[in-house]
Design a protein around this motif. Structure first.
Motif, PDB file in Angstrom:
ATOM      1  N   LEU A 240      -5.246   6.540   7.061  1.00 48.48           N
ATOM      2  CA  LEU A 240      -4.604   5.277   6.697  1.00 48.48           C
ATOM      3  C   LEU A 240      -5.560   4.093   6.714  1.00 48.48           C
ATOM      4  CD1 LEU A 240      -1.135   5.450   8.490  1.00 48.48           C
ATOM      5  CD2 LEU A 240      -1.730   6.068   6.140  1.00 48.48           C
ATOM      6  N   GLU A 241      -6.811   4.324   7.037  1.00 46.24           N
ATOM      7  CA  GLU A 241      -7.744   3.215   7.228  1.00 46.24           C
ATOM      8  C   GLU A 241      -7.849   2.318   5.998  1.00 46.24           C
ATOM      9  OE1 GLU A 241     -12.399   3.220   7.938  1.00 46.24           O
ATOM     10  OE2 GLU A 241     -11.295   3.857   9.713  1.00 46.24           O
ATOM     11  N   LEU A 242      -8.020   2.907   4.821  1.00 48.92           N
ATOM     12  CA  LEU A 242      -8.159   2.106   3.604  1.00 48.92           C
ATOM     13  C   LEU A 242      -6.883   1.328   3.305  1.00 48.92           C
ATOM     14  CD1 LEU A 242     -10.092   4.586   1.277  1.00 48.92           C
ATOM     15  CD2 LEU A 242     -11.001   2.579   2.469  1.00 48.92           C
ATOM     16  N   SER A 243      -5.743   1.937   3.563  1.00 49.83           N
ATOM     17  CA  SER A 243      -4.467   1.260   3.320  1.00 49.83           C
ATOM     18  C   SER A 243      -4.289   0.084   4.266  1.00 49.83           C
ATOM     19  CB  SER A 243      -3.308   2.251   3.487  1.00 49.83           C
ATOM     20  OG  SER A 243      -3.419   3.315   2.567  1.00 49.83           O
ATOM     21  N   LEU A 244      -4.628   0.281   5.534  1.00 52.40           N
ATOM     22  CA  LEU A 244      -4.489  -0.797   6.510  1.00 52.40           C
ATOM     23  C   LEU A 244      -5.445  -1.943   6.195  1.00 52.40           C
ATOM     24  CD1 LEU A 244      -4.144   1.301   9.797  1.00 52.40           C
ATOM     25  CD2 LEU A 244      -2.321   0.240   8.443  1.00 52.40           C
ATOM     26  N   GLU A 245      -6.650  -1.612   5.768  1.00 50.51           N
ATOM     27  CA  GLU A 245      -7.605  -2.657   5.400  1.00 50.51           C
ATOM     28  C   GLU A 245      -7.104  -3.451   4.197  1.00 50.51           C
ATOM     29  OE1 GLU A 245     -11.459  -1.017   4.837  1.00 50.51           O
ATOM     30  OE2 GLU A 245     -11.797  -0.640   6.978  1.00 50.51           O
ATOM     31  N   PHE A 246      -6.502  -2.767   3.227  1.00 49.02           N
ATOM     32  CA  PHE A 246      -5.944  -3.448   2.057  1.00 49.02           C
ATOM     33  C   PHE A 246      -4.867  -4.440   2.469  1.00 49.02           C
ATOM     34  CE2 PHE A 246      -2.682  -3.581  -1.311  1.00 49.02           C
ATOM     35  CZ  PHE A 246      -3.445  -4.071  -2.368  1.00 49.02           C
ATOM     36  N   LEU A 247      -4.122  -4.098   3.511  1.00 46.04           N
ATOM     37  CA  LEU A 247      -3.045  -4.963   3.998  1.00 46.04           C
ATOM     38  C   LEU A 247      -3.545  -6.026   4.974  1.00 46.04           C
ATOM     39  CD1 LEU A 247      -0.319  -2.226   4.597  1.00 46.04           C
ATOM     40  CD2 LEU A 247      -0.440  -3.848   2.683  1.00 46.04           C
TER      41      LEU A 247
ATOM     42  N   ALA B  51       0.853  -1.191   0.000  1.00 47.33           N
ATOM     43  CA  ALA B  51       0.000   0.000   0.000  1.00 47.33           C
ATOM     44  C   ALA B  51       0.888   1.240   0.000  1.00 47.33           C
ATOM     45  CB  ALA B  51      -0.917   0.004   1.219  1.00 47.33           C
ATOM     46  N   ILE B  52       0.633   2.144  -0.935  1.00 48.25           N
ATOM     47  CA  ILE B  52       1.436   3.359  -1.076  1.00 48.25           C
ATOM     48  C   ILE B  52       0.508   4.563  -0.961  1.00 48.25           C
ATOM     49  CG2 ILE B  52       2.992   4.669  -2.573  1.00 48.25           C
ATOM     50  CD1 ILE B  52       3.642   1.986  -3.981  1.00 48.25           C
ATOM     51  N   VAL B  53       0.863   5.492  -0.096  1.00 45.92           N
ATOM     52  CA  VAL B  53       0.074   6.713   0.081  1.00 45.92           C
ATOM     53  C   VAL B  53       0.939   7.905  -0.308  1.00 45.92           C
ATOM     54  CG1 VAL B  53      -1.280   8.131   1.656  1.00 45.92           C
ATOM     55  CG2 VAL B  53      -1.186   5.642   1.985  1.00 45.92           C
ATOM     56  N   VAL B  54       0.461   8.688  -1.260  1.00 42.92           N
ATOM     57  CA  VAL B  54       1.132   9.915  -1.687  1.00 42.92           C
ATOM     58  C   VAL B  54       0.422  11.083  -1.013  1.00 42.92           C
ATOM     59  CG1 VAL B  54       1.607  11.433  -3.644  1.00 42.92           C
ATOM     60  CG2 VAL B  54       1.882   8.947  -3.889  1.00 42.92           C
ATOM     61  N   PHE B  55       1.103  11.744  -0.106  1.00 45.14           N
ATOM     62  CA  PHE B  55       0.514  12.870   0.609  1.00 45.14           C
ATOM     63  C   PHE B  55       0.768  14.176  -0.143  1.00 45.14           C
ATOM     64  CE2 PHE B  55       0.982   9.846   4.117  1.00 45.14           C
ATOM     65  CZ  PHE B  55      -0.243   9.987   4.756  1.00 45.14           C
TER      66      PHE B  55
ATOM     67  N   GLN C 279      -1.854  -1.087  -3.884  1.00 44.44           N
ATOM     68  CA  GLN C 279      -2.860  -0.040  -3.710  1.00 44.44           C
ATOM     69  C   GLN C 279      -2.122   1.298  -3.673  1.00 44.44           C
ATOM     70  OE1 GLN C 279      -4.427   1.296   0.117  1.00 44.44           O
ATOM     71  NE2 GLN C 279      -6.431   0.544  -0.516  1.00 44.44           N
ATOM     72  N   LEU C 280      -2.493   2.198  -4.557  1.00 47.66           N
ATOM     73  CA  LEU C 280      -1.883   3.531  -4.622  1.00 47.66           C
ATOM     74  C   LEU C 280      -2.972   4.562  -4.386  1.00 47.66           C
ATOM     75  CD1 LEU C 280       0.519   5.439  -5.344  1.00 47.66           C
ATOM     76  CD2 LEU C 280      -0.232   5.262  -7.735  1.00 47.66           C
ATOM     77  N   ARG C 281      -2.750   5.452  -3.402  1.00 44.80           N
ATOM     78  CA  ARG C 281      -3.748   6.472  -3.083  1.00 44.80           C
ATOM     79  C   ARG C 281      -3.080   7.835  -2.925  1.00 44.80           C
ATOM     80  NH1 ARG C 281      -6.366   6.975   1.358  1.00 44.80           N
ATOM     81  NH2 ARG C 281      -4.882   5.920   2.725  1.00 44.80           N
TER      82      ARG C 281
ATOM     83  N   ARG D 104      -4.456   3.189 -12.905  1.00 43.03           N
ATOM     84  CA  ARG D 104      -4.946   2.358 -14.010  1.00 43.03           C
ATOM     85  C   ARG D 104      -3.864   1.438 -14.565  1.00 43.03           C
ATOM     86  NH1 ARG D 104      -7.648   7.432 -15.127  1.00 43.03           N
ATOM     87  NH2 ARG D 104      -6.002   8.087 -16.571  1.00 43.03           N
ATOM     88  N   GLU D 105      -2.619   1.612 -14.097  1.00 44.19           N
ATOM     89  CA  GLU D 105      -1.505   0.845 -14.647  1.00 44.19           C
ATOM     90  C   GLU D 105      -0.942  -0.197 -13.689  1.00 44.19           C
ATOM     91  OE1 GLU D 105       1.503   3.578 -15.890  1.00 44.19           O
ATOM     92  OE2 GLU D 105       0.074   4.990 -16.785  1.00 44.19           O
ATOM     93  N   ILE D 106      -1.277  -0.112 -12.414  1.00 39.59           N
ATOM     94  CA  ILE D 106      -0.601  -0.938 -11.415  1.00 39.59           C
ATOM     95  C   ILE D 106      -1.197  -2.341 -11.342  1.00 39.59           C
ATOM     96  CG2 ILE D 106       0.133   1.013 -10.026  1.00 39.59           C
ATOM     97  CD1 ILE D 106      -2.235   0.623  -8.233  1.00 39.59           C
TER      98      ILE D 106
END
Length: 245
Positions: free
Chosen positions: A197-204, A77-81, A155-157, A148-150
């Motif tokens: 971070l909730e969506l990222s943690l759920e993805f993991l 999971a990658i988060v771009v702030f 997960q990229l957000r 659309r490419e990954i």
């Protein structure tokens, strides 16, 4: 270490991380640094060029991370702030400047900021705020395109958590230079980032009840601002190569 150097370090990690949080600082929106005199007066061309250059450099490094993540067998999971809200930040800075005017013993390194960040000067702040907003929109658009490419294990957000955090109070800026965040200011930023971070943690596969209260902030600084102002600050250094490469 600049952004590409940090990415190099990340890619050399023996085990690639599950969760990657990417947040850049303010060097890349210092638009007035080395700016030709005519563009200081009419900065549109420079702002657009700097924003475009930022997107190209940032996008190149982010793609390196995505390529490596795509080869992993575990989820990443990658988060771009986005950048912080400089409009609110400068309200805090203005409050600091008023305090400094009334008591010159406060914020002893307030003016030192301008040696390292010319665009923080009051005359150039409005366009720094504009550039930061432009950069955040570029980050948002870039993430939407890359989504659309990954591959399926990534997960990229994009997150606007830092871009909406409120740093408009003087106590949220450091009592030595009124530039960096204070301990309380760091708590504000940390709480904002953690809350998104909730969506990222759920993805993991890390479950946390929706709406749960984030972890309590770090212990806040309790010493009086005046006592801190009397301390000898660490030397402030800045390598202009810390910009994106």
């Amino acid at each position: 270490r600049n952004f590409s150097g940090q990415i190099n370090q990340l890619l050399r990690a023996p085990r690639f991380p599950d969760l990657i949080l990417i947040s850049i600082g303010h060097n890349n929106v210092d638009w007035a640094w080395r700016c030709p005199p005519d563009e200081l007066i009419a900065p549109e061309r420079r702002l657009n060029y700097q924003c475009k250059e930022f997107r190209e450099n940032y996008g190149r490094e982010l793609r390196r991370v995505l390529r490596r993540a795509g080869r992993e067998r575990h989820r990443v999971a990658i988060v771009v702030f986005g950048l912080i809200n400089f409009g609110l930040y400068f309200k805090g800075r203005e409050a600091v400047e008023r305090l400094r005017e009334s008591d010159t013993s406060l914020y002893p390194h307030l003016e030192t900021t301008y040696k390292y960040l010319l665009s923080f000067h009051p005359a150039y702040r409005r366009n720094l705020i504009r550039l930061a907003s432009m950069v955040n929109e570029e980050l948002r658009t870039m993430v939407e395109q890359l989504q659309r490419e990954i591959s399926g294990n990534i997960q990229l957000r994009y997150s606007d958590a830092l871009a909406t955090a409120d740093l408009s109070r003087a106590e949220l800026l450091h009592p030595i230079d009124g530039w960096h965040a204070s301990v309380e200011g760091h708590n504000v930023l940390a709480e904002a980032a953690f809350s998104d971070l909730e969506l990222s943690l759920e993805f993991l596969g890390i479950k946390r009840p929706r709406g749960a209260v984030p972890n309590p902030p770090l212990e806040r600084l309790t010493r009086d601002r005046r006592s801190l102002a009397n301390e000898i600050p660490q030397p402030i250094t800045r390598n202009r190569d810390s910009r994106l490469r």
